[in-house]
Write a protein that holds these residues in place. Structure first.
Motif, PDB file in Angstrom:
ATOM      1  N   SER A 198      16.936 -26.450  14.360  1.00 26.54           N
ATOM      2  CA  SER A 198      18.305 -26.051  14.027  1.00 26.54           C
ATOM      3  C   SER A 198      18.758 -26.769  12.756  1.00 26.54           C
ATOM      4  O   SER A 198      18.301 -27.873  12.441  1.00 26.54           O
ATOM      5  CB  SER A 198      19.258 -26.381  15.178  1.00 26.54           C
ATOM      6  N   ARG A 199      19.678 -26.130  12.033  1.00 32.53           N
ATOM      7  CA  ARG A 199      20.163 -26.727  10.787  1.00 32.53           C
ATOM      8  C   ARG A 199      21.645 -26.418  10.628  1.00 32.53           C
ATOM      9  O   ARG A 199      22.026 -25.259  10.444  1.00 32.53           O
ATOM     10  CB  ARG A 199      19.386 -26.186   9.594  1.00 32.53           C
ATOM     11  N   GLY A 200      22.470 -27.466  10.695  1.00 33.50           N
ATOM     12  CA  GLY A 200      23.899 -27.286  10.513  1.00 33.50           C
ATOM     13  C   GLY A 200      24.463 -26.272  11.499  1.00 33.50           C
ATOM     14  O   GLY A 200      24.212 -26.328  12.696  1.00 33.50           O
ATOM     15  N   ALA A 201      25.224 -25.320  10.961  1.00 35.05           N
ATOM     16  CA  ALA A 201      25.836 -24.295  11.808  1.00 35.05           C
ATOM     17  C   ALA A 201      24.848 -23.196  12.188  1.00 35.05           C
ATOM     18  O   ALA A 201      25.149 -22.355  13.043  1.00 35.05           O
ATOM     19  CB  ALA A 201      27.035 -23.678  11.083  1.00 35.05           C
ATOM     20  N   LEU A 202      23.672 -23.186  11.552  1.00 38.66           N
ATOM     21  CA  LEU A 202      22.677 -22.157  11.856  1.00 38.66           C
ATOM     22  C   LEU A 202      21.923 -22.522  13.126  1.00 38.66           C
ATOM     23  O   LEU A 202      21.359 -23.608  13.232  1.00 38.66           O
ATOM     24  CB  LEU A 202      21.686 -22.016  10.695  1.00 38.66           C
ATOM     25  N   GLN A 203      21.928 -21.639  14.090  1.00 34.10           N
ATOM     26  CA  GLN A 203      21.242 -21.884  15.346  1.00 34.10           C
ATOM     27  C   GLN A 203      20.135 -20.851  15.518  1.00 34.10           C
ATOM     28  O   GLN A 203      20.406 -19.646  15.551  1.00 34.10           O
ATOM     29  CB  GLN A 203      22.225 -21.818  16.515  1.00 34.10           C
ATOM     30  N   PRO A 204      18.887 -21.275  15.626  1.00 34.30           N
ATOM     31  CA  PRO A 204      17.768 -20.333  15.685  1.00 34.30           C
ATOM     32  C   PRO A 204      17.799 -19.421  16.909  1.00 34.30           C
ATOM     33  O   PRO A 204      17.182 -18.360  16.893  1.00 34.30           O
ATOM     34  CB  PRO A 204      16.538 -21.245  15.703  1.00 34.30           C
ATOM     35  N   GLU A 205      18.532 -19.799  17.957  1.00 32.00           N
ATOM     36  CA  GLU A 205      18.601 -18.941  19.134  1.00 32.00           C
ATOM     37  C   GLU A 205      19.141 -17.555  18.790  1.00 32.00           C
ATOM     38  O   GLU A 205      18.688 -16.547  19.335  1.00 32.00           O
ATOM     39  CB  GLU A 205      19.494 -19.578  20.214  1.00 32.00           C
ATOM     40  N   TRP A 206      20.097 -17.516  17.867  1.00 27.99           N
ATOM     41  CA  TRP A 206      20.693 -16.238  17.488  1.00 27.99           C
ATOM     42  C   TRP A 206      19.696 -15.370  16.734  1.00 27.99           C
ATOM     43  O   TRP A 206      19.657 -14.144  16.915  1.00 27.99           O
ATOM     44  CB  TRP A 206      21.943 -16.470  16.644  1.00 27.99           C
ATOM     45  N   ILE A 221       7.651 -19.240  20.538  1.00 33.71           N
ATOM     46  CA  ILE A 221       8.611 -19.769  19.567  1.00 33.71           C
ATOM     47  C   ILE A 221       9.295 -20.990  20.182  1.00 33.71           C
ATOM     48  O   ILE A 221       9.923 -20.895  21.237  1.00 33.71           O
ATOM     49  CB  ILE A 221       9.654 -18.716  19.172  1.00 33.71           C
ATOM     50  N   PHE A 222       9.149 -22.134  19.535  1.00 33.02           N
ATOM     51  CA  PHE A 222       9.710 -23.378  20.043  1.00 33.02           C
ATOM     52  C   PHE A 222      10.965 -23.707  19.239  1.00 33.02           C
ATOM     53  O   PHE A 222      10.895 -23.890  18.019  1.00 33.02           O
ATOM     54  CB  PHE A 222       8.690 -24.507  19.939  1.00 33.02           C
ATOM     55  N   LEU A 223      12.103 -23.755  19.908  1.00 30.44           N
ATOM     56  CA  LEU A 223      13.377 -24.025  19.258  1.00 30.44           C
ATOM     57  C   LEU A 223      13.742 -25.490  19.465  1.00 30.44           C
ATOM     58  O   LEU A 223      13.869 -25.964  20.600  1.00 30.44           O
ATOM     59  CB  LEU A 223      14.467 -23.111  19.826  1.00 30.44           C
ATOM     60  N   VAL A 224      13.907 -26.190  18.357  1.00 32.68           N
ATOM     61  CA  VAL A 224      14.132 -27.637  18.390  1.00 32.68           C
ATOM     62  C   VAL A 224      15.563 -27.926  17.944  1.00 32.68           C
ATOM     63  O   VAL A 224      15.982 -27.484  16.877  1.00 32.68           O
ATOM     64  CB  VAL A 224      13.138 -28.370  17.462  1.00 32.68           C
ATOM     65  N   ARG A 225      16.292 -28.656  18.750  1.00 40.00           N
ATOM     66  CA  ARG A 225      17.676 -29.006  18.402  1.00 40.00           C
ATOM     67  C   ARG A 225      17.726 -30.346  17.671  1.00 40.00           C
ATOM     68  O   ARG A 225      17.182 -31.340  18.141  1.00 40.00           O
ATOM     69  CB  ARG A 225      18.521 -29.075  19.674  1.00 40.00           C
ATOM     70  N   GLU A 226      18.373 -30.340  16.513  1.00 43.43           N
ATOM     71  CA  GLU A 226      18.604 -31.570  15.745  1.00 43.43           C
ATOM     72  C   GLU A 226      19.967 -32.108  16.157  1.00 43.43           C
ATOM     73  O   GLU A 226      21.010 -31.580  15.762  1.00 43.43           O
ATOM     74  CB  GLU A 226      18.546 -31.254  14.241  1.00 43.43           C
ATOM     75  N   TRP A 227      19.977 -33.131  16.984  1.00 41.46           N
ATOM     76  CA  TRP A 227      21.233 -33.666  17.501  1.00 41.46           C
ATOM     77  C   TRP A 227      21.937 -34.536  16.469  1.00 41.46           C
ATOM     78  O   TRP A 227      23.171 -34.650  16.479  1.00 41.46           O
ATOM     79  CB  TRP A 227      20.991 -34.454  18.781  1.00 41.46           C
ATOM     80  N   ILE A 228      21.179 -35.175  15.584  1.00 44.23           N
ATOM     81  CA  ILE A 228      21.788 -35.951  14.508  1.00 44.23           C
ATOM     82  C   ILE A 228      21.932 -35.008  13.325  1.00 44.23           C
ATOM     83  O   ILE A 228      20.994 -34.804  12.554  1.00 44.23           O
ATOM     84  CB  ILE A 228      20.931 -37.177  14.145  1.00 44.23           C
ATOM     85  N   ARG A 229      23.084 -34.421  13.184  1.00 44.65           N
ATOM     86  CA  ARG A 229      23.274 -33.335  12.222  1.00 44.65           C
ATOM     87  C   ARG A 229      23.013 -33.807  10.796  1.00 44.65           C
ATOM     88  O   ARG A 229      23.548 -34.828  10.354  1.00 44.65           O
ATOM     89  CB  ARG A 229      24.696 -32.795  12.347  1.00 44.65           C
ATOM     90  N   ASN A 230      22.187 -33.053  10.091  1.00 47.49           N
ATOM     91  CA  ASN A 230      21.773 -33.421   8.747  1.00 47.49           C
ATOM     92  C   ASN A 230      21.942 -32.209   7.838  1.00 47.49           C
ATOM     93  O   ASN A 230      21.321 -31.177   8.051  1.00 47.49           O
ATOM     94  CB  ASN A 230      20.312 -33.875   8.759  1.00 47.49           C
ATOM     95  N   GLU A 231      22.793 -32.336   6.840  1.00 48.70           N
ATOM     96  CA  GLU A 231      23.105 -31.202   5.960  1.00 48.70           C
ATOM     97  C   GLU A 231      22.440 -31.326   4.591  1.00 48.70           C
ATOM     98  O   GLU A 231      22.873 -30.684   3.636  1.00 48.70           O
ATOM     99  CB  GLU A 231      24.627 -31.089   5.790  1.00 48.70           C
ATOM    100  N   ILE A 232      21.414 -32.163   4.471  1.00 53.33           N
ATOM    101  CA  ILE A 232      20.744 -32.310   3.176  1.00 53.33           C
ATOM    102  C   ILE A 232      20.153 -30.978   2.749  1.00 53.33           C
ATOM    103  O   ILE A 232      19.438 -30.325   3.499  1.00 53.33           O
ATOM    104  CB  ILE A 232      19.642 -33.376   3.243  1.00 53.33           C
ATOM    105  N   SER A 233      20.464 -30.570   1.541  1.00 54.08           N
ATOM    106  CA  SER A 233      20.003 -29.291   0.999  1.00 54.08           C
ATOM    107  C   SER A 233      19.394 -29.519  -0.371  1.00 54.08           C
ATOM    108  O   SER A 233      19.983 -30.213  -1.214  1.00 54.08           O
ATOM    109  CB  SER A 233      21.180 -28.313   0.901  1.00 54.08           C
ATOM    110  N   ALA A 234      18.222 -28.917  -0.622  1.00 49.17           N
ATOM    111  CA  ALA A 234      17.595 -29.033  -1.940  1.00 49.17           C
ATOM    112  C   ALA A 234      18.492 -28.415  -3.009  1.00 49.17           C
ATOM    113  O   ALA A 234      18.530 -28.891  -4.149  1.00 49.17           O
ATOM    114  CB  ALA A 234      16.222 -28.361  -1.929  1.00 49.17           C
ATOM    115  N   THR A 235      19.223 -27.359  -2.646  1.00 48.79           N
ATOM    116  CA  THR A 235      20.149 -26.725  -3.594  1.00 48.79           C
ATOM    117  C   THR A 235      21.217 -27.709  -4.040  1.00 48.79           C
ATOM    118  O   THR A 235      21.537 -27.817  -5.232  1.00 48.79           O
ATOM    119  CB  THR A 235      20.805 -25.494  -2.959  1.00 48.79           C
ATOM    120  N   GLU A 236      21.777 -28.444  -3.068  1.00 47.31           N
ATOM    121  CA  GLU A 236      22.819 -29.411  -3.400  1.00 47.31           C
ATOM    122  C   GLU A 236      22.248 -30.610  -4.149  1.00 47.31           C
ATOM    123  O   GLU A 236      22.926 -31.206  -4.996  1.00 47.31           O
ATOM    124  CB  GLU A 236      23.542 -29.861  -2.133  1.00 47.31           C
TER     125      GLU A 236
END
Length: 288
Positions: A198-206, A221-236
């Motif tokens: 998972s990444r930020g507000a994006l949830q792979p379940e959807w 398909i293995f869905l992994v939850r990132e509990w320590i939210r990390n918004e690092i983006s290469a774009t940013e």
């Protein structure tokens, strides 16, 4: 006796423009999740930067992206960089990169009986196999042989399976019209399998729920939850660099030093490929 765990190698494909701490964090999260199932043993990870032929705006040369990835992963004892995909003259479909590794459906034989190519063969045939998968496979089998020589336990003869590691944004891209061939999505999910974080507000379940193909292969398909939210983006990261802002602690210091040494991610570099369609859109359209 405890059941033998299935060995896995995780492969991450992408721009890595540049590689960030979050890119590397995906591997750690995925490994913990898979080990937590009690069914799998992650024995290696591979980062495969895309070739220059991808055509994405602001994409710096592959030689730089590969070099930065190697610098970043010097601290890892299980994740390495494979440059086979980056060296291709044209963009390579993700499923083709996965196919380039030795087959994961080899007949079940003793590790010492595996017909493995020599190191010289691996190095001279990088256009047909992924060198790092072969290296991980040989190291894994050597560990098994060493363990089995000192134990009465039966050996685990299976070659490691190869699964695609990705973030939730990658999974969402399956729904972008014209970006993926349905047959490729079917093969990725059905034959190889996906490990998605998972990444930020994006949830792979959807993404799985919206896709009939992904839903059909949800057991792979293995869905992994990132509990320590990390918004690092290469774009940013690129945005901060071209504006002269600090991006320290978003990327490894070695990567930041390389960027500064080679004067990467400037206003000029961000205009590269500007206005050009992504190569997948044109290639997939011709193949459809």
């Amino acid at each position: 006796m405890a059941a033998m765990r299935v060995p896995l190698v995780l492969l991450a494909c992408g721009s890595f423009n540049p590689i960030t701490n979050q890119h590397m964090r995906l591997f750690e999260l995925a490994r913990d999740h898979l080990h937590g199932t009690g069914q799998y043993k992650v024995v290696g990870g591979i980062v495969s930067p895309v070739s220059d032929g991808y055509g994405k705006q602001g994409l710096v040369l592959a030689k730089h992206r590969v070099a930065m990835a190697k610098l970043a992963l010097q601290s890892s004892d299980w994740v390495s960089v494979d440059d086979w995909e980056s060296q291709q003259p044209d963009w390579t479909e993700t499923v083709v990169t996965l196919r380039s590794a030795p087959p994961r459906t080899n007949p079940v034989v003793e590790p010492s009986q595996q017909n493995l190519p020599s190191s010289r063969t691996f190095q001279s045939s990088c256009t047909t196999v992924m060198y790092h998968y072969g290296r991980i496979l040989k190291q894994y089998q050597q560990k098994l042989e060493d363990r089995d020589s000192m134990s009465s336990q039966p050996p685990n003869p299976a070659a490691p399976q190869l699964k695609l590691l990705c973030g939730a944004d990658f999974l969402d891209s399956f729904s972008v019209p014209g970006l993926w061939l349905e047959a490729h999505v079917e093969e990725l999910a059905g034959r190889f399998g996906l490990v998605c974080v998972s990444r930020g507000a994006l949830q792979p379940e959807w993404a799985v729920h919206r896709s009939d193909t992904l839903s059909r292969h949800r057991q792979n398909i293995f869905l992994v939850r990132e509990w320590i939210r990390n918004e690092i983006s290469a774009t940013e990261v690129r945005r901060g660099l071209r504006r002269g802002q600090s991006v320290r602690y978003l990327v490894p210091d070695s990567v930041l030093e390389y960027v500064q040494q080679h004067h990467l991610y400037t206003h000029d570099s961000e205009t590269l490929n500007q206005g050009a369609p992504l190569r997948p859109l044109t290639k997939q359209a011709s193949d459809a």
